[in-house]
Design a protein around this motif. Structure first.
Motif, PDB file in Angstrom:
ATOM      1  N   HIS A  59      50.996 -95.427 -97.812  1.00 24.61           N
ATOM      2  CA  HIS A  59      51.010 -94.420 -96.743  1.00 24.61           C
ATOM      3  C   HIS A  59      51.153 -95.073 -95.367  1.00 24.61           C
ATOM      4  O   HIS A  59      50.593 -94.589 -94.385  1.00 24.61           O
ATOM      5  CB  HIS A  59      49.726 -93.591 -96.797  1.00 24.61           C
ATOM      6  N   ILE A  60      51.901 -96.139 -95.313  1.00 28.53           N
ATOM      7  CA  ILE A  60      51.995 -96.909 -94.075  1.00 28.53           C
ATOM      8  C   ILE A  60      52.682 -96.130 -92.957  1.00 28.53           C
ATOM      9  O   ILE A  60      52.472 -96.394 -91.767  1.00 28.53           O
ATOM     10  CB  ILE A  60      52.728 -98.243 -94.336  1.00 28.53           C
ATOM     11  N   GLU A  61      53.488 -95.127 -93.333  1.00 23.61           N
ATOM     12  CA  GLU A  61      54.156 -94.328 -92.301  1.00 23.61           C
ATOM     13  C   GLU A  61      53.153 -93.521 -91.483  1.00 23.61           C
ATOM     14  O   GLU A  61      53.436 -93.141 -90.339  1.00 23.61           O
ATOM     15  CB  GLU A  61      55.196 -93.398 -92.939  1.00 23.61           C
ATOM     16  N   ASP A  62      51.966 -93.280 -92.055  1.00 24.64           N
ATOM     17  CA  ASP A  62      50.940 -92.543 -91.311  1.00 24.64           C
ATOM     18  C   ASP A  62      50.438 -93.339 -90.109  1.00 24.64           C
ATOM     19  O   ASP A  62      49.841 -92.769 -89.191  1.00 24.64           O
ATOM     20  CB  ASP A  62      49.757 -92.206 -92.229  1.00 24.64           C
ATOM     21  N   SER A  63      50.661 -94.642 -90.142  1.00 29.47           N
ATOM     22  CA  SER A  63      50.249 -95.498 -89.025  1.00 29.47           C
ATOM     23  C   SER A  63      51.388 -95.743 -88.044  1.00 29.47           C
ATOM     24  O   SER A  63      51.277 -96.592 -87.153  1.00 29.47           O
ATOM     25  CB  SER A  63      49.741 -96.848 -89.566  1.00 29.47           C
ATOM     26  N   GLY A  64      52.478 -95.007 -88.228  1.00 29.76           N
ATOM     27  CA  GLY A  64      53.608 -95.146 -87.318  1.00 29.76           C
ATOM     28  C   GLY A  64      54.534 -96.295 -87.649  1.00 29.76           C
ATOM     29  O   GLY A  64      55.407 -96.647 -86.843  1.00 29.76           O
ATOM     30  N   ILE A  65      54.360 -96.895 -88.832  1.00 28.42           N
ATOM     31  CA  ILE A  65      55.213 -98.018 -89.234  1.00 28.42           C
ATOM     32  C   ILE A  65      56.510 -97.478 -89.821  1.00 28.42           C
ATOM     33  O   ILE A  65      56.501 -96.581 -90.672  1.00 28.42           O
ATOM     34  CB  ILE A  65      54.498 -98.909 -90.268  1.00 28.42           C
ATOM     35  N   THR A  66      57.610 -98.019 -89.382  1.00 29.31           N
ATOM     36  CA  THR A  66      58.924 -97.609 -89.866  1.00 29.31           C
ATOM     37  C   THR A  66      59.550 -98.742 -90.675  1.00 29.31           C
ATOM     38  O   THR A  66      58.974 -99.825 -90.816  1.00 29.31           O
ATOM     39  CB  THR A  66      59.843 -97.253 -88.687  1.00 29.31           C
ATOM     40  N   GLU A  67      60.745 -98.475 -91.180  1.00 26.75           N
ATOM     41  CA  GLU A  67      61.439 -99.494 -91.970  1.00 26.75           C
ATOM     42  C   GLU A  67      61.718-100.742 -91.144  1.00 26.75           C
ATOM     43  O   GLU A  67      61.665-101.865 -91.657  1.00 26.75           O
ATOM     44  CB  GLU A  67      62.743 -98.914 -92.517  1.00 26.75           C
ATOM     45  N   SER A  69      59.896-101.987 -88.707  1.00 29.60           N
ATOM     46  CA  SER A  69      58.690-102.772 -88.407  1.00 29.60           C
ATOM     47  C   SER A  69      57.848-103.064 -89.647  1.00 29.60           C
ATOM     48  O   SER A  69      56.751-103.612 -89.538  1.00 29.60           O
ATOM     49  CB  SER A  69      57.836-102.029 -87.375  1.00 29.60           C
ATOM     50  N   PHE A  70      58.356-102.707 -90.813  1.00 29.16           N
ATOM     51  CA  PHE A  70      57.584-102.834 -92.061  1.00 29.16           C
ATOM     52  C   PHE A  70      57.120-104.266 -92.303  1.00 29.16           C
ATOM     53  O   PHE A  70      55.941-104.526 -92.536  1.00 29.16           O
ATOM     54  CB  PHE A  70      58.430-102.334 -93.238  1.00 29.16           C
ATOM     55  N   HIS A  71      58.038-105.212 -92.228  1.00 33.69           N
ATOM     56  CA  HIS A  71      57.682-106.596 -92.554  1.00 33.69           C
ATOM     57  C   HIS A  71      56.880-107.280 -91.451  1.00 33.69           C
ATOM     58  O   HIS A  71      56.309-108.352 -91.677  1.00 33.69           O
ATOM     59  CB  HIS A  71      58.941-107.402 -92.874  1.00 33.69           C
ATOM     60  N   GLU A  72      56.827-106.669 -90.298  1.00 36.59           N
ATOM     61  CA  GLU A  72      55.967-107.213 -89.252  1.00 36.59           C
ATOM     62  C   GLU A  72      54.496-106.931 -89.553  1.00 36.59           C
ATOM     63  O   GLU A  72      53.618-107.687 -89.131  1.00 36.59           O
ATOM     64  CB  GLU A  72      56.343-106.600 -87.899  1.00 36.59           C
ATOM     65  N   MET A  73      54.251-105.847 -90.308  1.00 32.99           N
ATOM     66  CA  MET A  73      52.880-105.440 -90.613  1.00 32.99           C
ATOM     67  C   MET A  73      52.442-105.841 -92.019  1.00 32.99           C
ATOM     68  O   MET A  73      51.255-106.037 -92.270  1.00 32.99           O
ATOM     69  CB  MET A  73      52.743-103.919 -90.458  1.00 32.99           C
ATOM     70  N   ILE A  74      53.389-105.966 -92.944  1.00 33.90           N
ATOM     71  CA  ILE A  74      53.069-106.295 -94.334  1.00 33.90           C
ATOM     72  C   ILE A  74      53.455-107.747 -94.607  1.00 33.90           C
ATOM     73  O   ILE A  74      54.634-108.109 -94.517  1.00 33.90           O
ATOM     74  CB  ILE A  74      53.810-105.362 -95.314  1.00 33.90           C
ATOM     75  N   PRO A  75      52.500-108.598 -94.939  1.00 28.13           N
ATOM     76  CA  PRO A  75      52.785-110.025 -95.133  1.00 28.13           C
ATOM     77  C   PRO A  75      53.432-110.350 -96.476  1.00 28.13           C
ATOM     78  O   PRO A  75      53.589-111.518 -96.811  1.00 28.13           O
ATOM     79  CB  PRO A  75      51.398-110.664 -95.025  1.00 28.13           C
ATOM     80  N   LEU A  76      53.794-109.336 -97.256  1.00 29.07           N
ATOM     81  CA  LEU A  76      54.426-109.564 -98.555  1.00 29.07           C
ATOM     82  C   LEU A  76      55.923-109.336 -98.440  1.00 29.07           C
ATOM     83  O   LEU A  76      56.368-108.424 -97.741  1.00 29.07           O
ATOM     84  CB  LEU A  76      53.840-108.610 -99.607  1.00 29.07           C
ATOM     85  N   ASP A  77      56.692-110.155 -99.159  1.00 29.55           N
ATOM     86  CA  ASP A  77      58.141-109.974 -99.113  1.00 29.55           C
ATOM     87  C   ASP A  77      58.752-109.805-100.498  1.00 29.55           C
ATOM     88  O   ASP A  77      59.973-109.744-100.641  1.00 29.55           O
ATOM     89  CB  ASP A  77      58.814-111.149 -98.390  1.00 29.55           C
TER      90      ASP A  77
END
Length: 233
Positions: A59-67, A69-77
């Motif tokens: 539910h990361i979009e609830d925090s205003g994260i978009t495609e 900025s996704f990898h800036e917030m999630i340390p997994l690739d």
């Protein structure tokens, strides 16, 4: 897997002989032994932080994260996740080479949950195989996880009321002042102290779930004080 089969044998012996084991397994393991399907709540019970992390990814979009900025917030690739022992492992075959993105995060979370819920399937199967040498394993599916745990491990709490039902008195009765003091002291003990008491008097640290299965009773007896030898002139 030999050690897990041996554990299953010990658990089967505990059920057959009604001699409980002081065994601490996660609730989801008991469910698997009973062939009860696992749910997300079962994983949450043993690793709340990991489940919360997966939910935040889902539910990361609830925090205003978009495609973007996704990898800036999630340390997994890639499709790797944390195993029960804390190591980062592929959650599906070849997961290390499958990119994790904003668009496939739902699949990632589903795969991560599936991996963790079935991470120890082989070990559980080995335990069931060991138990099958002693008890009819198909009957386990008729039990709840709590019932199986009680059959194998007995009751985690040493209850004074139960002990009073299985004690024997010799040359003294339960109304005697010393007996009253004994029970009062035992009731004031913590459960850990009562466990130590049980180990001292019976060699066991847990009681069977059914009082009728307690075959070994401890005794409270009156012992006359005998004076020591006297020295003669």
């Amino acid at each position: 897997m030999i050690q897990f089969k041996f554990l299953g044998i010990l658990m089967g012996v505990a059920v057959r002989t009604k001699k409980p084991l002081d065994l601490h397994l996660a609730p989801l393991v008991w469910k698997q032994l009973c062939c009860i399907p696992l749910q997300l709540e079962d994983l949450e019970e043993v690793d709340l932080l990991y489940v919360q992390t997966l939910k935040s990814i889902l539910h990361i979009e609830d925090s205003g994260i978009t495609e973007d900025s996704f990898h800036e917030m999630i340390p997994l690739d890639s499709f790797v996740g944390q195993s029960a022992d804390g190591k980062m492992v592929p959650i599906i075959p070849g997961g290390g080479s499958i990119p994790l993105s904003f668009s496939n995060r739902k699949e990632y979370v589903e795969r991560a949950v599936e991996y963790r819920l079935h991470e120890i399937d082989r070990q559980v199967a080995a335990v069931r195989e060991g138990m099958s040498w002693i008890v009819p394993v198909p009957l386990l599916s008729l039990l709840t996880a709590q019932q199986l745990e009680q059959m194998v491990c007995g009751m985690p709490e040493i209850c004074c009321e139960v002990l009073k039902k299985v004690v024997r008195y010799r040359e003294v009765d339960e109304q005697h002042a010393l007996v009253q003091w004994f029970w009062q002291t035992l009731e004031e003990f913590s459960n850990e102290e009562r466990v130590l008491f049980m180990r001292f008097v019976s060699g066991r640290s847990r009681l069977p779930a059914n009082t009728a299965d307690i075959s070994q009773r401890f005794q409270i007896m009156k012992v006359d004080r005998v004076s020591g030898p006297t020295q003669t002139d």
